[in-house]
Design a protein around this motif. Structure first.
Motif, PDB file in Angstrom:
ATOM      1  N   ARG A  81      66.315  42.959   3.144  1.00 29.70           N
ATOM      2  CA  ARG A  81      65.184  42.600   3.992  1.00 29.70           C
ATOM      3  C   ARG A  81      64.218  41.729   3.185  1.00 29.70           C
ATOM      4  N   PHE A  82      63.362  41.017   3.879  1.00 30.18           N
ATOM      5  CA  PHE A  82      62.230  40.365   3.227  1.00 30.18           C
ATOM      6  C   PHE A  82      60.982  40.686   4.032  1.00 30.18           C
ATOM      7  N   TYR A  83      59.829  40.293   3.511  1.00 25.02           N
ATOM      8  CA  TYR A  83      58.566  40.751   4.084  1.00 25.02           C
ATOM      9  C   TYR A  83      57.610  39.605   4.380  1.00 25.02           C
ATOM     10  N   VAL A  84      56.802  39.826   5.398  1.00 25.43           N
ATOM     11  CA  VAL A  84      55.631  39.008   5.693  1.00 25.43           C
ATOM     12  C   VAL A  84      54.411  39.912   5.528  1.00 25.43           C
ATOM     13  N   VAL A  85      53.401  39.439   4.801  1.00 27.85           N
ATOM     14  CA  VAL A  85      52.168  40.210   4.654  1.00 27.85           C
ATOM     15  C   VAL A  85      51.253  39.861   5.832  1.00 27.85           C
ATOM     16  N   ALA A  86      51.096  40.803   6.744  1.00 25.26           N
ATOM     17  CA  ALA A  86      50.208  40.598   7.895  1.00 25.26           C
ATOM     18  C   ALA A  86      48.749  40.803   7.515  1.00 25.26           C
ATOM     19  N   ALA A  87      48.491  41.698   6.558  1.00 28.00           N
ATOM     20  CA  ALA A  87      47.138  41.927   6.046  1.00 28.00           C
ATOM     21  C   ALA A  87      47.272  42.673   4.728  1.00 28.00           C
ATOM     22  N   GLY A  88      46.470  42.277   3.739  1.00 31.32           N
ATOM     23  CA  GLY A  88      46.509  42.963   2.449  1.00 31.32           C
ATOM     24  C   GLY A  88      47.081  42.095   1.338  1.00 31.32           C
ATOM     25  N   VAL A 140      50.984  38.250  -3.600  1.00 35.80           N
ATOM     26  CA  VAL A 140      51.236  37.745  -2.254  1.00 35.80           C
ATOM     27  C   VAL A 140      50.078  38.152  -1.347  1.00 35.80           C
ATOM     28  N   HIS A 141      49.522  37.183  -0.631  1.00 34.08           N
ATOM     29  CA  HIS A 141      48.362  37.428   0.214  1.00 34.08           C
ATOM     30  C   HIS A 141      48.739  37.369   1.694  1.00 34.08           C
ATOM     31  N   THR A 142      47.750  37.662   2.539  1.00 34.03           N
ATOM     32  CA  THR A 142      47.940  37.624   3.985  1.00 34.03           C
ATOM     33  C   THR A 142      48.504  36.272   4.423  1.00 34.03           C
ATOM     34  N   GLY A 143      49.544  36.337   5.264  1.00 26.95           N
ATOM     35  CA  GLY A 143      50.153  35.117   5.778  1.00 26.95           C
ATOM     36  C   GLY A 143      51.270  34.568   4.919  1.00 26.95           C
ATOM     37  N   GLU A 144      51.587  35.243   3.813  1.00 29.74           N
ATOM     38  CA  GLU A 144      52.655  34.781   2.925  1.00 29.74           C
ATOM     39  C   GLU A 144      53.867  35.700   3.023  1.00 29.74           C
ATOM     40  N   THR A 145      54.994  35.197   2.561  1.00 28.72           N
ATOM     41  CA  THR A 145      56.241  35.962   2.550  1.00 28.72           C
ATOM     42  C   THR A 145      56.651  36.265   1.115  1.00 28.72           C
TER      43      THR A 145
END
Length: 235
Positions: free
Chosen positions: A54-61, A80-85
């Motif tokens: 899996r990979f991730y998107v940071v929605a907040a945090g 990794v900040h909000t809006g980044e993968t």
């Protein structure tokens, strides 16, 4: 521990640079694959050797991606900040994650499973090209990190970091400009490949030379020309 959370997944994906320009239909397909989770600060998302499924998107945090050396010393590869993968590069090899990831604060994540996402990429060349663009940025970060750690001293690394922060925040680098560090000194030291004591001495030296002044978690620029010279001309 991960907990499920009701999140507007399509909206969060739209806020991510990787997916920002996708047609609504493709965005909905990806959202249909994904699961949103809220993680407390200090949640370990994966460790080296875990299967990269899996990979991730940071929605907040915020999330740190890091490696531990033989002596247990932590080297932060990226915050990794909000809006980044993150972790998207690992899903292509079919092997394990090469690094670890941990939340720095309470963070809302969108996890996208690799198998159905890769199938979607095969059917969508535009999305594939966007992903390659994101991976090229990640590669550039790693190259810059290797160059910093092998060729530059701590003072140069710190000055370069401040210049990049100013650039990323679209700040006018002039005398009196205020650059938020956005992190603790301990975390910043690990990002720069050093220890807190050395970072504190370096900040003190730059203050003594009249280049900057530390104000809480901000850095006040006093001599932008000097800072640029120390940072190797970044920005």
């Amino acid at each position: 521990m991960l907990s499920f959370l009701s999140v507007n997944v399509p909206a969060a994906l739209r806020n991510c640079r990787l997916f920002a320009e996708l047609p609504d239909a493709d965005l909905r397909r990806i959202a249909g694959l994904a699961a949103s989770r809220r993680c407390p600060a200090g949640t370990v998302l994966f460790e080296p050797g875990d299967r990269a499924d899996r990979f991730y998107v940071v929605a907040a945090g915020r999330v740190k991606v890091f490696k531990l050396g033989a002596q247990g010393r932590e080297q932060i590869l990226h915050v990794v900040h909000t809006g980044e993968t993150f972790a998207e590069a690992a899903i292509f090899g079919g092997g394990p994650f090469p690094a670890a990831a941990e939340t720095l604060e309470e963070t809302t994540l969108i996890a996208v499973p690799s198998a159905p996402f890769l199938a979607l990429l095969r059917a969508n060349p535009d999305l594939t090209l966007r992903l390659l663009g994101g991976l090229s940025l990640w590669l550039r970060r790693l190259v810059d990190l290797v160059e910093d750690l092998s060729l530059r001293d701590v003072q140069t690394r710190l000055a370069g970091f401040l210049l990049r922060e100013a650039e990323s925040r679209s700040l006018d680098l002039r005398s009196g400009a205020r650059i938020p560090l956005g992190t603790t000194k301990s975390l910043l030291a690990r990002r720069l490949g050093t220890v807190s004591e050395t970072l504190s001495r370096t900040l003190f030296k730059l203050q003594k030379e009249g280049a900057i002044r530390v104000v809480g978690r901000d850095v006040l620029v006093l001599d932008p020309k000097r800072l640029r010279a120390l940072g190797g001309g970044v920005s």
